[in-house]
Design a protein around this motif. Structure first.
Motif, PDB file in Angstrom:
ATOM      1  N   CYS A  27       0.845  -1.196   0.000  1.00 34.04           N
ATOM      2  CA  CYS A  27       0.000   0.000   0.000  1.00 34.04           C
ATOM      3  C   CYS A  27       0.878   1.243   0.000  1.00 34.04           C
ATOM      4  O   CYS A  27       1.548   1.542   0.997  1.00 34.04           O
ATOM      5  N   LYS A  28       0.895   1.965  -1.100  1.00 32.62           N
ATOM      6  CA  LYS A  28       1.633   3.225  -1.205  1.00 32.62           C
ATOM      7  C   LYS A  28       0.625   4.350  -1.000  1.00 32.62           C
ATOM      8  O   LYS A  28       0.141   4.976  -1.943  1.00 32.62           O
ATOM      9  N   LEU A  29       0.314   4.601   0.269  1.00 31.21           N
ATOM     10  CA  LEU A  29      -0.818   5.433   0.629  1.00 31.21           C
ATOM     11  C   LEU A  29      -0.721   6.849   0.085  1.00 31.21           C
ATOM     12  O   LEU A  29      -1.659   7.362  -0.533  1.00 31.21           O
ATOM     13  N   MET A  30       0.415   7.509   0.311  1.00 29.60           N
ATOM     14  CA  MET A  30       0.514   8.886  -0.157  1.00 29.60           C
ATOM     15  C   MET A  30       0.575   8.972  -1.676  1.00 29.60           C
ATOM     16  O   MET A  30       0.169   9.976  -2.259  1.00 29.60           O
ATOM     17  N   GLN A  31       1.042   7.945  -2.317  1.00 28.57           N
ATOM     18  CA  GLN A  31       1.017   7.918  -3.783  1.00 28.57           C
ATOM     19  C   GLN A  31      -0.435   7.941  -4.262  1.00 28.57           C
ATOM     20  O   GLN A  31      -0.767   8.627  -5.237  1.00 28.57           O
ATOM     21  N   ILE A  32      -1.298   7.199  -3.563  1.00 26.36           N
ATOM     22  CA  ILE A  32      -2.724   7.184  -3.909  1.00 26.36           C
ATOM     23  C   ILE A  32      -3.337   8.557  -3.661  1.00 26.36           C
ATOM     24  O   ILE A  32      -4.048   9.105  -4.514  1.00 26.36           O
ATOM     25  N   VAL A  33      -3.088   9.131  -2.483  1.00 22.88           N
ATOM     26  CA  VAL A  33      -3.676  10.431  -2.138  1.00 22.88           C
ATOM     27  C   VAL A  33      -3.205  11.507  -3.104  1.00 22.88           C
ATOM     28  O   VAL A  33      -4.005  12.329  -3.582  1.00 22.88           O
ATOM     29  N   ASN A  34      -1.917  11.517  -3.417  1.00 23.72           N
ATOM     30  CA  ASN A  34      -1.397  12.518  -4.351  1.00 23.72           C
ATOM     31  C   ASN A  34      -2.005  12.344  -5.737  1.00 23.72           C
ATOM     32  O   ASN A  34      -2.279  13.328  -6.436  1.00 23.72           O
ATOM     33  N   ARG A  35      -2.226  11.108  -6.130  1.00 18.92           N
ATOM     34  CA  ARG A  35      -2.827  10.851  -7.439  1.00 18.92           C
ATOM     35  C   ARG A  35      -4.256  11.398  -7.491  1.00 18.92           C
ATOM     36  O   ARG A  35      -4.691  11.943  -8.512  1.00 18.92           O
ATOM     37  N   LEU A  36      -4.996  11.254  -6.388  1.00 19.62           N
ATOM     38  CA  LEU A  36      -6.380  11.712  -6.339  1.00 19.62           C
ATOM     39  C   LEU A  36      -6.492  13.202  -6.014  1.00 19.62           C
ATOM     40  O   LEU A  36      -7.485  13.838  -6.362  1.00 19.62           O
ATOM     41  N   GLY A  37      -5.516  13.752  -5.315  1.00 23.88           N
ATOM     42  CA  GLY A  37      -5.568  15.143  -4.878  1.00 23.88           C
ATOM     43  C   GLY A  37      -6.161  15.291  -3.495  1.00 23.88           C
ATOM     44  O   GLY A  37      -5.646  16.018  -2.654  1.00 23.88           O
ATOM     45  N   PHE A  38      -7.251  14.603  -3.261  1.00 22.85           N
ATOM     46  CA  PHE A  38      -7.886  14.607  -1.940  1.00 22.85           C
ATOM     47  C   PHE A  38      -8.790  13.391  -1.825  1.00 22.85           C
ATOM     48  O   PHE A  38      -9.166  12.769  -2.823  1.00 22.85           O
ATOM     49  N   VAL A  39      -9.149  13.069  -0.593  1.00 21.16           N
ATOM     50  CA  VAL A  39     -10.052  11.951  -0.313  1.00 21.16           C
ATOM     51  C   VAL A  39     -11.171  12.474   0.581  1.00 21.16           C
ATOM     52  O   VAL A  39     -10.908  13.033   1.649  1.00 21.16           O
ATOM     53  N   GLN A  40     -12.395  12.304   0.136  1.00 19.07           N
ATOM     54  CA  GLN A  40     -13.524  12.763   0.945  1.00 19.07           C
ATOM     55  C   GLN A  40     -13.649  11.907   2.198  1.00 19.07           C
ATOM     56  O   GLN A  40     -13.456  10.692   2.165  1.00 19.07           O
ATOM     57  N   ILE A  41     -13.964  12.559   3.326  1.00 20.92           N
ATOM     58  CA  ILE A  41     -14.206  11.831   4.561  1.00 20.92           C
ATOM     59  C   ILE A  41     -15.680  11.970   4.915  1.00 20.92           C
ATOM     60  O   ILE A  41     -16.338  12.936   4.536  1.00 20.92           O
ATOM     61  N   ASP A  42     -16.198  10.990   5.632  1.00 16.48           N
ATOM     62  CA  ASP A  42     -17.615  11.013   5.964  1.00 16.48           C
ATOM     63  C   ASP A  42     -17.839  10.321   7.296  1.00 16.48           C
ATOM     64  O   ASP A  42     -17.148   9.342   7.628  1.00 16.48           O
ATOM     65  N   THR A  43     -18.808  10.815   8.048  1.00 17.77           N
ATOM     66  CA  THR A  43     -19.073  10.273   9.383  1.00 17.77           C
ATOM     67  C   THR A  43     -19.748   8.912   9.345  1.00 17.77           C
ATOM     68  O   THR A  43     -19.581   8.107  10.263  1.00 17.77           O
TER      69      THR A  43
END
Length: 387
Positions: free
Chosen positions: A31-47
């Motif tokens: 899992c290359k987590l920051m590679q995924i986040v950088n590719r997407l730009g942002f990740v929506q969070i939800d309660t």
């Protein structure tokens, strides 16, 4: 002789959009987590934690070695920061120098909207900030003012004041505990950075959007970060050098004019056919977040019905789209019972024209079991008949 205008077939447009979103490859390996986040730009969070919360599901869809909650370690490391795009999101930290425009515009919008006003005097708001400065990060539970109204979204005055300061970039999310937000002074949370001028910020936001869209109509560029105005998006798409004008073929055979990233042809060659693994997508997944784009490219009409009265729902409370290859083949409603470690299927719908072979059913079963294991649910049960 002038080069002919590029026209994307619908299949190529789908293939490219799926690849751009990091969903073309089988989600195996480290899992290359920051590679995924950088590719997407942002990740929506939800309660809402239906099976797992949206941010966890979005990241797991791209790496099934991701573990629930791991993204919060990246907030602690300040690799991401929490703020508002179209909704609450964890945003890659490289956007922070350009985010001052967002802070300023949200502060101005809230200052002009009575619903966001806390009703607290300036000295009372200052006292909230002083407590945080002295005591460190605090959640809304550290304060005790009461909401006057009783409607669903009513919030107490201290919560409105905290959120106003948070939207304005004066407070920031230090961390979360059981998803409860803890507010701290922005200068103690955000890594050192220099805020850029508005014009430079708009150029960066436009370039970062088209990089993560590959191709887009003007409105899609505007909606990506939800910072630009329509006029600013129009100016960016028409005046930025190097963008490639293209025509995109929709699922219904019609076309629309768009602009593409300068390396669009390289991307088209690089984008593989998507994995044949059947995907259970979260309702907030970036692939489907822009419902207009989703309908144009895939002919898939989807809406989130969580806040639709039960009697008016077409599908269900929390319904997951099912993607196989470049097509949406169905929808499924799931419910988790953690006390029994149970994942239950409570609704299922095939998309019109899609035939469900034994192989496709087996793919769905396999993905449901993988999804269940990710959420700590060892038992899978169908509470409806498969038809």
């Amino acid at each position: 002789m002038a080069k002919a205008r590029l026209r994307l077939t619908n299949r190529d447009a789908r293939r490219l959009w799926i690849w751009t979103n990091g969903l073309a490859e089988t989600p195996a390996g480290p899992c290359k987590l920051m590679q995924i986040v950088n590719r997407l730009g942002f990740v929506q969070i939800d309660t809402i934690r239906n099976v797992t919360r949206a941010h966890n599901h979005i990241l797991w869809s791209r790496s099934q070695n991701y573990r629930e909650g791991a993204i919060w370690d990246r907030l602690a490391a300040r690799d991401v920061f929490e703020h508002f795009t179209h909704d609450a999101s964890l945003i890659a930290a490289d956007a922070l120098p350009y985010w001052g425009l967002r802070f300023a515009r949200l502060e101005a919008a809230m200052s002009g909207n009575a619903w966001y006003q806390s009703g607290l005097a300036k000295d009372q708001v200052a006292a909230i900030v002083a407590r945080i400065k002295t005591e460190g990060a605090l959640s809304t539970h550290a304060f005790n003012s009461k909401a006057e109204a009783h409607e669903m979204w009513a919030r107490p005055p201290h919560k409105k004041a905290l959120d106003h300061l948070w939207y304005a970039g004066k407070l920031a999310t230090s961390h979360r505990e059981k998803f409860v937000k803890f507010y701290d002074l922005a200068e103690r949370v955000f890594p050192p950075h220099e805020q850029r001028a508005d014009a430079e910020a708009l150029r960066w936001l436009g370039a970062a959007a088209i990089d993560r869209l590959s191709f887009a109509a003007q409105g899609e560029v505007q909606r990506f970060w939800d910072v630009m105005s329509a006029q600013e998006a129009r100016e960016w798409t028409t005046k930025t050098k190097g963008l490639i004008p293209i025509d995109v073929t929709c699922a219904d055979g019609s076309t629309y004019a768009a602009i593409a990233h300068p390396d669009i042809e390289t991307r088209l060659r690089a984008a593989p056919e998507p994995t044949s693994r059947l995907r259970i997508l979260n309702p907030f997944d970036p692939l489907i977040r822009d419902r207009s784009r989703l309908k144009k490219l895939f002919g898939f009409a989807y809406r989130n019905e969580m806040f639709v009265p039960k009697a008016k729902r077409i599908w269900g409370y929390y319904v997951y789209p099912l993607l196989e290859g470049t097509r949406f083949v169905g929808r499924i409603e799931l419910k988790a019972d953690r006390s029994k470690q149970l994942l239950a299927v409570i609704g299922f719908w095939k998309e019109p024209g899609q035939q469900w072979s034994t192989a496709r059913w087996n793919k769905l079963q396999a993905e449901l079991r993988r999804f269940g294991r990710f959420a700590g649910l060892s038992t899978l049960r169908w509470d409806i008949e498969r038809v």
